[in-house]
Scaffold this motif. Sequence first.
Motif, mmCIF file in Angstrom:
data_model
loop_
_atom_site.group_PDB
_atom_site.id
_atom_site.type_symbol
_atom_site.label_atom_id
_atom_site.label_comp_id
_atom_site.label_asym_id
_atom_site.label_seq_id
_atom_site.Cartn_x
_atom_site.Cartn_y
_atom_site.Cartn_z
ATOM 1 N N LYS A 198 0.831 -1.150 0.114
ATOM 2 C CA LYS A 198 0.090 -0.022 0.178
ATOM 3 C C LYS A 198 0.771 1.256 -0.156
ATOM 4 N N GLN A 199 1.980 1.185 0.859
ATOM 5 C CA GLN A 199 2.600 2.564 0.966
ATOM 6 C C GLN A 199 3.554 2.896 -0.210
ATOM 7 N N SER A 200 3.510 1.874 -1.309
ATOM 8 C CA SER A 200 4.302 2.379 -2.538
ATOM 9 C C SER A 200 3.164 3.481 -3.292
ATOM 10 N N MET A 201 2.226 3.535 -2.904
ATOM 11 C CA MET A 201 1.085 4.497 -3.608
ATOM 12 C C MET A 201 1.019 5.802 -2.769
ATOM 13 N N GLY A 202 1.538 5.790 -1.768
ATOM 14 C CA GLY A 202 1.324 6.979 -0.661
ATOM 15 C C GLY A 202 2.610 7.692 -0.805
ATOM 16 N N LEU A 203 2.263 9.157 -1.827
ATOM 17 C CA LEU A 203 3.322 9.999 -1.830
ATOM 18 C C LEU A 203 3.872 10.694 -0.523
ATOM 19 N N ARG A 204 4.999 10.675 -0.250
ATOM 20 C CA ARG A 204 5.717 11.421 0.699
ATOM 21 C C ARG A 204 5.983 12.684 0.630
ATOM 22 N N ILE A 205 5.410 13.776 1.106
ATOM 23 C CA ILE A 205 5.730 15.194 0.699
ATOM 24 C C ILE A 205 6.471 16.111 1.667
ATOM 25 N N THR A 206 7.483 16.640 1.098
ATOM 26 C CA THR A 206 7.888 17.860 2.277
ATOM 27 C C THR A 206 7.810 19.120 1.367
ATOM 28 N N GLY A 207 7.931 20.295 2.063
ATOM 29 C CA GLY A 207 7.765 21.372 1.274
ATOM 30 C C GLY A 207 8.407 22.594 1.818
ATOM 31 N N SER A 208 8.264 23.775 1.133
ATOM 32 C CA SER A 208 9.243 24.823 1.825
ATOM 33 C C SER A 208 8.164 25.997 1.171
ATOM 34 N N SER A 209 8.288 27.165 2.065
ATOM 35 C CA SER A 209 7.679 28.302 1.681
ATOM 36 C C SER A 209 8.822 29.506 1.909
ATOM 37 N N GLY A 210 8.534 30.675 0.791
ATOM 38 C CA GLY A 210 9.368 31.473 1.095
ATOM 39 C C GLY A 210 9.885 31.737 -0.269
ATOM 40 N N GLY A 211 11.443 31.828 -0.398
ATOM 41 C CA GLY A 211 12.167 32.081 -1.549
ATOM 42 C C GLY A 211 11.778 33.251 -2.232
ATOM 43 N N SER A 212 11.636 33.289 -3.789
ATOM 44 C CA SER A 212 11.234 34.554 -4.347
ATOM 45 C C SER A 212 10.037 35.246 -3.881
ATOM 46 N N GLY A 213 9.062 34.457 -2.877
ATOM 47 C CA GLY A 213 7.847 35.230 -2.661
ATOM 48 C C GLY A 213 8.161 36.179 -1.264
ATOM 49 N N PHE A 214 9.366 36.089 -1.024
ATOM 50 C CA PHE A 214 9.789 36.955 0.179
ATOM 51 C C PHE A 214 10.207 38.413 -0.219
ATOM 52 N N ILE A 215 10.106 39.502 0.421
ATOM 53 C CA ILE A 215 10.325 40.521 -0.191
ATOM 54 C C ILE A 215 11.630 41.229 0.787
ATOM 55 N N ALA A 216 12.214 42.110 0.124
ATOM 56 C CA ALA A 216 13.573 42.838 0.844
ATOM 57 C C ALA A 216 12.977 44.229 1.537
ATOM 58 N N GLU A 217 11.992 44.690 0.890
ATOM 59 C CA GLU A 217 11.455 45.986 1.401
ATOM 60 C C GLU A 217 11.291 46.029 2.962
ATOM 61 N N GLU A 218 10.275 45.148 3.220
ATOM 62 C CA GLU A 218 9.821 45.163 4.632
ATOM 63 C C GLU A 218 10.032 43.724 5.054
ATOM 64 N N PRO A 219 11.350 43.313 5.693
ATOM 65 C CA PRO A 219 11.754 41.948 5.801
ATOM 66 C C PRO A 219 10.844 41.318 6.708
ATOM 67 N N LEU A 220 10.286 41.954 7.832
ATOM 68 C CA LEU A 220 9.675 41.303 8.913
ATOM 69 C C LEU A 220 8.015 40.993 8.273
ATOM 70 N N THR A 221 7.723 41.556 7.203
ATOM 71 C CA THR A 221 6.442 40.985 6.587
ATOM 72 C C THR A 221 6.620 39.590 6.318
ATOM 73 N N ASN A 222 7.630 39.180 6.054
ATOM 74 C CA ASN A 222 8.246 37.827 5.532
ATOM 75 C C ASN A 222 7.737 36.859 6.436
ATOM 76 N N VAL A 223 7.916 37.139 7.811
ATOM 77 C CA VAL A 223 7.480 36.166 8.996
ATOM 78 C C VAL A 223 6.071 35.920 8.852
ATOM 79 N N ILE A 224 5.034 36.723 8.414
ATOM 80 C CA ILE A 224 3.747 36.501 8.243
ATOM 81 C C ILE A 224 3.506 35.607 7.000
ATOM 82 N N ARG A 225 4.278 35.875 5.858
ATOM 83 C CA ARG A 225 4.052 35.044 4.928
ATOM 84 C C ARG A 225 4.498 33.556 4.866
ATOM 85 N N GLY A 226 5.655 33.536 5.700
ATOM 86 C CA GLY A 226 6.126 32.304 6.106
ATOM 87 C C GLY A 226 5.296 31.493 7.208
#
Lengths: 557, 152
Positions: free
Chosen positions: A317-345
Motif C-alpha cells: 500500500k505504501q508504494s502508492m502513498g506520496l511522501r511530501i515535504t515542502g518549503s515556503s518563502g524563496g522569491s515570494g519573500f520581499i526585501a523592502e519590509e523583511p519582517l512581513t516575511n514572517v507572516i508570509r512564512g
Amino acid sequence: MADVNESALQRIVAARQAWLESRDFSGVRDARTLIDDIPLDMIYTPADVVGLDYLEKLGFPGEYPFTRGSYPAMYRRRPWLMNQYSGFGAAEDTNVRWKRLLASGQWSVNLAFDLPSHLGMDSDDPMSEDEVGRLGCAVDSLADFEILFDGIDLATTPASFNTVGIAPIVIAMLIAVGEKQGLTAEQIMGTITNDILSVYCSRGTWIYPPEPSMRLATDLIEHACRYMPRFNPVNVQPVYMRETGASTAQEGGYGLAMSLSYAEHAMARGLTIDEVAPRLTIFFGASFRLFEEAAKLRAARRVWADVIKTRYAPQKKQSMGLRITGSSGGSGFIAEEPLTNVIRGTLGSLALVLGGVQGILLASYDEAYAIPTEAASKLGLRTQQIIFEESGTADVADPLGGSYYVEWLTDRMEELIRHHLAEVEEQGGAVDAVASGWLRSRMDPNIMKLQKDAEAGILKIVAKNAYVGADTQAPDVEVFQVDETAVARQLRRLEETRRSRSNREVRRLLDEIRIQARDPGRNLMPALIEAVKAYATVGEISAVFREEFGEWSEPAA
Amino acid sequence: MVGAGGMSGAAPSGVGEVTGRSLPGRVLVAKPGLDGHDRGARLVALALRDAGFEVVYTGIRQTPQAIARAAVQEDVDVVGLSILSGAHVGLTRKVLDALRSEGAGSIPVIVGGLILPPDVPTLEAMGVARVFPSGTPLPEVVSGMEELCHRI
C-alpha cells in the motif's frame, strides 16, 4: 457530495441561482488562482462536487488514493519534520549552529553547501574564489564531515543534504563518518536531494550531461534501496521549477513526471516498485495562497497513487502513498519590509500543513537579503512549533477535506496535474523534456507574466507594490556576513588533508573510480566509499567524472 | 562550460529577432561566477528582446574572461551582469578588469541581482554604470539600457 439526493441538489442549484440573481455582484473583483488562472466563483456549494465519489476520490489517510494524507494518524502520531536550512563558513561554524538549533527543539540537521561544493570544485580551485563558505558550508573531504557531525548522533538525528551533482560522494562521506561513530549504513537516517532533473531547469547546479547524471543519481538510489533502509535517497524538487516560474499545477505535474523517471531508472536496476516507490520523496514549494496549495498537495497524492497503481500494480500500500515535504518563502519573500516575511512564512507553512506534508523547511525572513542569521533561522522553527502546538491545525487529518471549494479546487488541480504530466511524457519523459530545454521553455512565459502582473498591480504584494509607505525602502535587518577566517581555515584544512593522507592510495582509488565510471553496469557507490575514506576530495573525484562524462551545456535560450 | 558565443543571436520563438539599424541596442546578458539562479537574467533578456534590443545571453557559470571576449566578439553596446550569490563585488571587479584587458573598457557595465544597498556605491565607484537590484521594475531596466545604448 454524493450523499446529497437529487431533489435536494436541484433545490440547492435553484436557490444558488436565485441568490446570484437577487443580489448585486456588478463590479466585484475578478478572482483567479495564481498563474494557472482558474477562474473562481463567488461561492461553492454541494452542486460543485456532485460527482465526487467519497471512497473512490478521498477515502482515508494512509489509504488509496491518499488524498487525505499519506499516514493514518498524521500529526497525532508525530509532527512534521521541522527543518531550517543551515550551513555556512567552514564545518566547525555549521556544527556550532546545528547544535544550537538542536537545543531549540529541532530534531534533524540540514546542510546547505557552498556553490563550489555543489559543483564539485575544491575550495582551492581558482573558480571557487569569492564563493567559499558564502552560500553554505564548504565541504572538501571527509575531514570536514568529521567536524560537521562531531557530537551529532547519526543514529538518532536525521541528516538532510540539499545537493545534487555531488550527491553520491556526499553519501559516501556520510557512510564513512557513520562508521567512525560505530554505525552501519543501515542505521543512518536522513534525506538527500539527489534530483538532477530539476536543477537542469532551475538553480543550475548541474555538472554532467543528463545521461551520466541519471546514472550517478540512480547508483545512489539503488545503493540506498538495498543497504540504507532509513535513508531517503532522492527528494524530487519541483520547488525549484516553481521558483523559475512553473505554475502551481505545472509544479505538480512536472514533479510527478520526474519522480516517475527516478522510479523507472531504479527499476531498470532490478528493483521492484515496492522497493523503490516508498523511498521516493518530493519537495513542493508553497505560495501563501492556502487553498490552492492544499488542493495541489491533495491532488498530487491522488494522481501519484493512481499512476503507481495502474502502471506498476504494487503489492504494498505504501508504494502508492506520496511522501511530501515542502518549503515556503524563496522569491515570494520581499526585501523592502523583511519582517512581513514572517507572516508570509506562517501562511506558507500553514498551507503545507493543511496539505498534509511530512516535513517543512521554512525560509528565514531575511532570506531575500542573504543567508539566514541565527535569530531568523530560529524564528522559522518557532513558527512551525506554534502552528503545531497552538493553532489546532494538527489535531485532525486533512481539516479542509469536505469543503465544497477545496474539493472542487482539488479536482481542478488534479485535471491540470494530469495534463502537465502527460505533456512531459509526450516529450519522451522527464529526462528528454529537460535535456531538450522544452521543460524550461514552458516556464519562461510565466516569469514574464508574474513580473508584469506585479508591476501592473494585478498581483498585489504588501509593502512591495501595495500599501507602500514612505518608510518602506529602509530595511533594518541584521545581515549575515561571511567570516573571512572561515575561508582561511577551510583552505588550511584542505592543505593539511592533502599532506597527511596517502596520496598514492588516493590515486589508486581515483583510478578505480575512473575504470568503473566507464562501465554503466557498475554501481559506483562502493568505490566512492573507499575513496572518501582515504580522504580523496570532492573536487578530485568530480574531476575524474568531468573527464569521463564531460560537462553539460545548456540548450540555447 | 557553455561557450559564451554559442548562443549569440538566439531569440526565443514567438519573440522575433529585430534586425537593422533602428535597433535600440545590442546587449550581452551574462552570469559570472558559479551562481545558477538565472530567473532574473532570463527575465531581463526577454524584456529587452520585447523592447526591440538584440540580446546575447551567455548562460550560467561564465568566467570574467569569457564574458569580456563575448562582449568584444558580439560588439555589444552594454554588458549586463546578473549575480545572486552575494559575490558581486569581487566578480564585477574581475569582469571590469577583463574588459579593460580586452581593450573594451569603454563598454558600460550594469549589475543586477541580490545587491544590498551599501554595495551600490561600491559598485558605482568601481565604474559600474547602473545597478539594478532584484525587484527593480522592468520598464526601469529597459529605459536605463536605452539611455546607455544611445550614449555611444
